[in-house]
Scaffold this motif. Structure first.
Motif, PDB file in Angstrom:
ATOM      1  N   GLU A  56      38.725 -10.978 -18.842  1.00 19.84           N
ATOM      2  CA  GLU A  56      39.447 -12.065 -18.173  1.00 19.84           C
ATOM      3  C   GLU A  56      40.445 -12.711 -19.119  1.00 19.84           C
ATOM      4  OE1 GLU A  56      36.915 -14.880 -16.285  1.00 19.84           O
ATOM      5  OE2 GLU A  56      35.812 -13.372 -15.129  1.00 19.84           O
ATOM      6  N   LYS A  57      40.076 -12.842 -20.376  1.00 18.08           N
ATOM      7  CA  LYS A  57      40.969 -13.437 -21.366  1.00 18.08           C
ATOM      8  C   LYS A  57      42.230 -12.593 -21.529  1.00 18.08           C
ATOM      9  CE  LYS A  57      41.092 -14.925 -26.217  1.00 18.08           C
ATOM     10  NZ  LYS A  57      40.310 -15.018 -27.482  1.00 18.08           N
ATOM     11  N   ASP A  58      42.074 -11.287 -21.638  1.00 12.15           N
ATOM     12  CA  ASP A  58      43.231 -10.408 -21.803  1.00 12.15           C
ATOM     13  C   ASP A  58      44.095 -10.400 -20.545  1.00 12.15           C
ATOM     14  OD1 ASP A  58      42.489  -9.766 -24.358  1.00 12.15           O
ATOM     15  OD2 ASP A  58      41.537  -7.859 -23.819  1.00 12.15           O
ATOM     16  N   LEU A  59      43.462 -10.407 -19.382  1.00 11.33           N
ATOM     17  CA  LEU A  59      44.210 -10.449 -18.127  1.00 11.33           C
ATOM     18  C   LEU A  59      45.039 -11.728 -18.025  1.00 11.33           C
ATOM     19  CD1 LEU A  59      41.490  -9.090 -15.680  1.00 11.33           C
ATOM     20  CD2 LEU A  59      43.634  -7.947 -16.258  1.00 11.33           C
ATOM     21  N   GLN A  60      44.437 -12.848 -18.368  1.00 12.80           N
ATOM     22  CA  GLN A  60      45.139 -14.116 -18.262  1.00 12.80           C
ATOM     23  C   GLN A  60      46.292 -14.197 -19.258  1.00 12.80           C
ATOM     24  OE1 GLN A  60      44.678 -16.243 -15.819  1.00 12.80           O
ATOM     25  NE2 GLN A  60      46.368 -17.501 -16.580  1.00 12.80           N
ATOM     26  N   ARG A  61      46.066 -13.698 -20.464  1.00  9.87           N
ATOM     27  CA  ARG A  61      47.122 -13.717 -21.466  1.00  9.87           C
ATOM     28  C   ARG A  61      48.307 -12.863 -21.005  1.00  9.87           C
ATOM     29  NH1 ARG A  61      44.485 -11.524 -25.443  1.00  9.87           N
ATOM     30  NH2 ARG A  61      43.649 -13.469 -26.294  1.00  9.87           N
ATOM     31  N   ALA A  62      48.017 -11.694 -20.437  1.00  9.59           N
ATOM     32  CA  ALA A  62      49.079 -10.814 -19.954  1.00  9.59           C
ATOM     33  C   ALA A  62      49.809 -11.427 -18.760  1.00  9.59           C
ATOM     34  CB  ALA A  62      48.496  -9.456 -19.572  1.00  9.59           C
ATOM     35  N   PHE A  63      49.070 -12.114 -17.904  1.00 10.80           N
ATOM     36  CA  PHE A  63      49.670 -12.771 -16.735  1.00 10.80           C
ATOM     37  C   PHE A  63      50.666 -13.841 -17.191  1.00 10.80           C
ATOM     38  CE2 PHE A  63      49.683 -15.925 -13.288  1.00 10.80           C
ATOM     39  CZ  PHE A  63      49.900 -15.117 -12.187  1.00 10.80           C
ATOM     40  N   GLU A  64      50.259 -14.638 -18.138  1.00 10.78           N
ATOM     41  CA  GLU A  64      51.135 -15.698 -18.653  1.00 10.78           C
ATOM     42  C   GLU A  64      52.340 -15.107 -19.380  1.00 10.78           C
ATOM     43  OE1 GLU A  64      48.444 -17.920 -21.040  1.00 10.78           O
ATOM     44  OE2 GLU A  64      47.384 -18.808 -19.317  1.00 10.78           O
ATOM     45  N   ARG A  65      52.132 -14.032 -20.118  1.00 14.48           N
ATOM     46  CA  ARG A  65      53.232 -13.368 -20.810  1.00 14.48           C
ATOM     47  C   ARG A  65      54.265 -12.830 -19.830  1.00 14.48           C
ATOM     48  NH1 ARG A  65      51.771  -7.961 -24.018  1.00 14.48           N
ATOM     49  NH2 ARG A  65      51.552  -7.309 -21.835  1.00 14.48           N
ATOM     50  N   ALA A  77      51.478 -14.068  -8.225  1.00 16.02           N
ATOM     51  CA  ALA A  77      50.242 -14.840  -8.059  1.00 16.02           C
ATOM     52  C   ALA A  77      49.124 -14.028  -7.408  1.00 16.02           C
ATOM     53  CB  ALA A  77      50.515 -16.116  -7.278  1.00 16.02           C
ATOM     54  N   PRO A  78      49.394 -13.221  -6.348  1.00 13.02           N
ATOM     55  CA  PRO A  78      48.308 -12.436  -5.747  1.00 13.02           C
ATOM     56  C   PRO A  78      47.770 -11.326  -6.643  1.00 13.02           C
ATOM     57  CG  PRO A  78      50.147 -12.696  -4.207  1.00 13.02           C
ATOM     58  CD  PRO A  78      50.630 -13.127  -5.549  1.00 13.02           C
ATOM     59  N   MET A  79      48.466 -11.040  -7.746  1.00 13.31           N
ATOM     60  CA  MET A  79      48.024  -9.993  -8.665  1.00 13.31           C
ATOM     61  C   MET A  79      47.084 -10.514  -9.739  1.00 13.31           C
ATOM     62  SD  MET A  79      51.678  -8.169  -9.446  1.00 13.31           S
ATOM     63  CE  MET A  79      52.886  -7.874  -8.157  1.00 13.31           C
ATOM     64  N   GLU A  80      46.948 -11.822  -9.844  1.00 16.11           N
ATOM     65  CA  GLU A  80      46.180 -12.414 -10.928  1.00 16.11           C
ATOM     66  C   GLU A  80      44.760 -11.849 -10.951  1.00 16.11           C
ATOM     67  OE1 GLU A  80      45.623 -16.796 -13.023  1.00 16.11           O
ATOM     68  OE2 GLU A  80      46.408 -16.649 -10.986  1.00 16.11           O
ATOM     69  N   GLY A  81      44.280 -11.514 -12.123  1.00 15.14           N
ATOM     70  CA  GLY A  81      42.965 -10.893 -12.241  1.00 15.14           C
ATOM     71  C   GLY A  81      43.019  -9.384 -12.312  1.00 15.14           C
ATOM     72  N   GLY A  82      44.246  -8.803 -12.290  1.00 15.32           N
ATOM     73  CA  GLY A  82      44.365  -7.361 -12.457  1.00 15.32           C
ATOM     74  C   GLY A  82      44.518  -6.566 -11.179  1.00 15.32           C
ATOM     75  N   TYR A  83      45.142  -7.160 -10.160  1.00 16.48           N
ATOM     76  CA  TYR A  83      45.361  -6.459  -8.879  1.00 16.48           C
ATOM     77  C   TYR A  83      46.830  -6.058  -8.807  1.00 16.48           C
ATOM     78  CZ  TYR A  83      40.746  -8.212  -7.739  1.00 16.48           C
ATOM     79  OH  TYR A  83      39.391  -8.485  -7.754  1.00 16.48           O
ATOM     80  N   THR A  84      47.203  -5.031  -9.566  1.00 12.59           N
ATOM     81  CA  THR A  84      48.608  -4.755  -9.812  1.00 12.59           C
ATOM     82  C   THR A  84      49.161  -3.533  -9.080  1.00 12.59           C
ATOM     83  OG1 THR A  84      47.803  -3.769 -11.892  1.00 12.59           O
ATOM     84  CG2 THR A  84      48.811  -5.948 -12.015  1.00 12.59           C
ATOM     85  N   ALA A  85      48.488  -3.024  -8.082  1.00  7.04           N
ATOM     86  CA  ALA A  85      49.035  -1.932  -7.275  1.00  7.04           C
ATOM     87  C   ALA A  85      50.065  -2.487  -6.294  1.00  7.04           C
ATOM     88  CB  ALA A  85      47.928  -1.214  -6.522  1.00  7.04           C
ATOM     89  N   VAL A  86      51.092  -1.670  -6.015  1.00  7.62           N
ATOM     90  CA  VAL A  86      52.149  -2.050  -5.066  1.00  7.62           C
ATOM     91  C   VAL A  86      52.421  -0.868  -4.148  1.00  7.62           C
ATOM     92  CG1 VAL A  86      54.525  -2.831  -4.770  1.00  7.62           C
ATOM     93  CG2 VAL A  86      53.210  -3.590  -6.771  1.00  7.62           C
ATOM     94  N   ILE A  87      52.456  -1.123  -2.857  1.00  4.22           N
ATOM     95  CA  ILE A  87      52.749  -0.086  -1.864  1.00  4.22           C
ATOM     96  C   ILE A  87      53.957  -0.537  -1.053  1.00  4.22           C
ATOM     97  CG2 ILE A  87      51.821   1.413  -0.059  1.00  4.22           C
ATOM     98  CD1 ILE A  87      50.075   1.350  -2.589  1.00  4.22           C
ATOM     99  N   GLY A  88      55.031   0.247  -1.091  1.00  7.45           N
ATOM    100  CA  GLY A  88      56.204  -0.039  -0.274  1.00  7.45           C
ATOM    101  C   GLY A  88      56.277   0.938   0.886  1.00  7.45           C
ATOM    102  N   THR A  89      56.434   0.419   2.099  1.00 11.78           N
ATOM    103  CA  THR A  89      56.445   1.259   3.301  1.00 11.78           C
ATOM    104  C   THR A  89      57.734   1.035   4.081  1.00 11.78           C
ATOM    105  OG1 THR A  89      54.030   1.060   3.441  1.00 11.78           O
ATOM    106  CG2 THR A  89      55.179   1.882   5.391  1.00 11.78           C
TER     107      THR A  89
END
Length: 418
Positions: A56-65, A77-89
């Motif tokens: 969680e510490k590393d995720l938060q640091r990367a989010f802020e960076r 904001a919806p990616m916070e916590g490591g939810y970084t997949a993106v689907i474009g349709t």
């Protein structure tokens, strides 16, 4: 869109698996501007199926960076916590098949070269995130994906185009969670690719096979600390249990039914010479060209861990931190790719299926899911000369391949969207 500048921007801001907040944010921005329907955050990836998620510490640091480096806070904001997949349709102008293209986004925990002969350094786009580096061409993959999004935005095709931007390919951690979320369940045709891999510029393989099934495991042994001189019998040595497991894991016999690999890559434990180690950690991987044999290897490793822990009266737990299965490419898709390549200037050597790889690739889960539902898929290798081996501090690609890759994938997709 200047695809080379897009690639260089991603190269300057490399983000490792599940921390691709800035990268994914830029992808979302671009897709929305082009008129795509965009699914991301927890809607695009199964959180419980993610493997090897950072702390969680590393995720938060990367989010802020990411925000400090230009990511839109509202978008990521919806990616916070490591939810970084993106689907474009994008829906076409008539009914037809669903065609998906997959692009991986993550970087590696490598410090990039700052020597004068390293092109990204010399031209001013070396990594600004010290200790992270795009050393496997995923910056190029992501840039190509956005280039494809732009040239396909006209929607003048029959069917549906789905662009899958995947986190955490390194360590084979991210594709499984995207697949488990159901993002491939409606796909009829899937195109995956990789740049480089010792294939020169101008050459292309319409498919690649030989990837190994693999399971990555993190094992924690827990014992009891004690004074190693005054009362060693009161301790329960976690490091000794892990060492017992290590030796026996490497003693697992080879198989007649499949090619196999096994490795304990990390063994950590202990705090001082006069303390019985209370904790020990191991990182293990199994591999095989057979999914079934790899499962057998994994089960044998689990038994060795359990018995080694029991011998030394330890508690233990096992976390699966990565995995992949073999890839089988569909000949029809290989043919389609090569037909498309023949129409693009610069591809002078067109080849069928490459069989030499002995690495692992988690796009395998996506391809298998599509095939299980009656669809077809392939994993192509698009050649580009590289400055150093993949995962090396001086790795770099020839940027000429980027617009060429866009043309290739656009033409291949259009041949299927009919």
């Amino acid at each position: 869109m200047d695809i080379i500048q897009v690639r260089r921007d991603f190269h300057r801001h490399p983000e490792v698996g599940f921390t691709e907040f800035r990268t994914a944010g830029k992808v979302v921005e671009t897709l929305l501007a082009l008129g795509y329907h965009v699914t991301y955050g927890k809607d695009a990836i199964d959180g419980s199926a993610r493997r090897g998620v950072p702390s969680e510490k590393d995720l938060q640091r990367a989010f802020e960076r990411a925000i400090e480096n230009g990511a839109d806070p509202d978008i990521i904001a919806p990616m916070e916590g490591g939810y970084t997949a993106v689907i474009g349709t994008l829906e076409g102008n008539a009914p037809g098949p669903v065609v998906a293209l997959r692009f991986d986004m993550d970087a590696l925990p490598i410090t990039e070269s700052a020597e004068a002969d390293h092109v990204p350094f010399a031209k001013g786009f070396r990594s600004e995130f010290e200790g992270n580096m795009h050393a496997c061409a995923h910056d190029g993959h992501t840039a190509i994906g956005l280039g494809v999004a732009k040239v396909m935005a006209h929607g003048n095709f029959a069917g549906t185009l789905k662009l899958i931007f995947q986190p955490a390919e390194e360590g084979v951690r991210g594709a499984y969670a995207v697949t488990e979320k159901g993002m491939l369940d409606d796909v009829d045709y899937l195109l995956c690719h990789h740049l480089g891999t010792n294939v020169p510029l101008g050459e292309i393989y319409g498919g690649a096979q030989g990837f190994l099934a693999t399971t990555k495991m993190a094992v924690h042994f827990r014992g009891v600390s004690s004074h190693a001189g005054a009362a060693p019998e009161l301790g329960k040595n976690a490091l000794l249990g892990a060492a017992t497991a290590l030796l026996n894991i490497h003693a697992i016999p080879r198989f007649s039914s499949g090619d196999t690999r096994i490795n304990v890559g990390v063994l950590e434990g202990g705090t001082a010479a006069n303390i019985i180690p209370q904790h020990a950690k191991m990182i293990i991987e199994t591999r095989s060209d057979s999914e079934e044999v790899n499962c057998d290897l994994e089960e044998r490793v689990r038994k060795i861990i359990a018995h080694s822990a029991a011998m030394h009266e330890l508690e233990y737990d096992i976390d699966i931190i990565g995995g992949a299965i073999p890839i089988k490419c569909d000949e029809e898709m290989v043919k389609t790719v090569l037909e498309a390549a023949a129409e693009v200037d610069g591809f002078s050597s067109l080849k069928g299926i490459q069989t030499g790889s002995r690495g692992s690739e988690d796009a395998s889960y996506m391809i298998k899911r599509v095939q299980e539902r009656g669809g077809k898929g392939t994993y192509m290798i698009i050649g580009t000369d590289i400055a150093a081996p993949h995962h090396h501090e001086k790795f770099d690609i020839q940027e000429d391949i980027l617009p060429r890759g866009v043309q290739l994938l656009e033409r291949a997709a259009m041949k299927l969207l009919k």
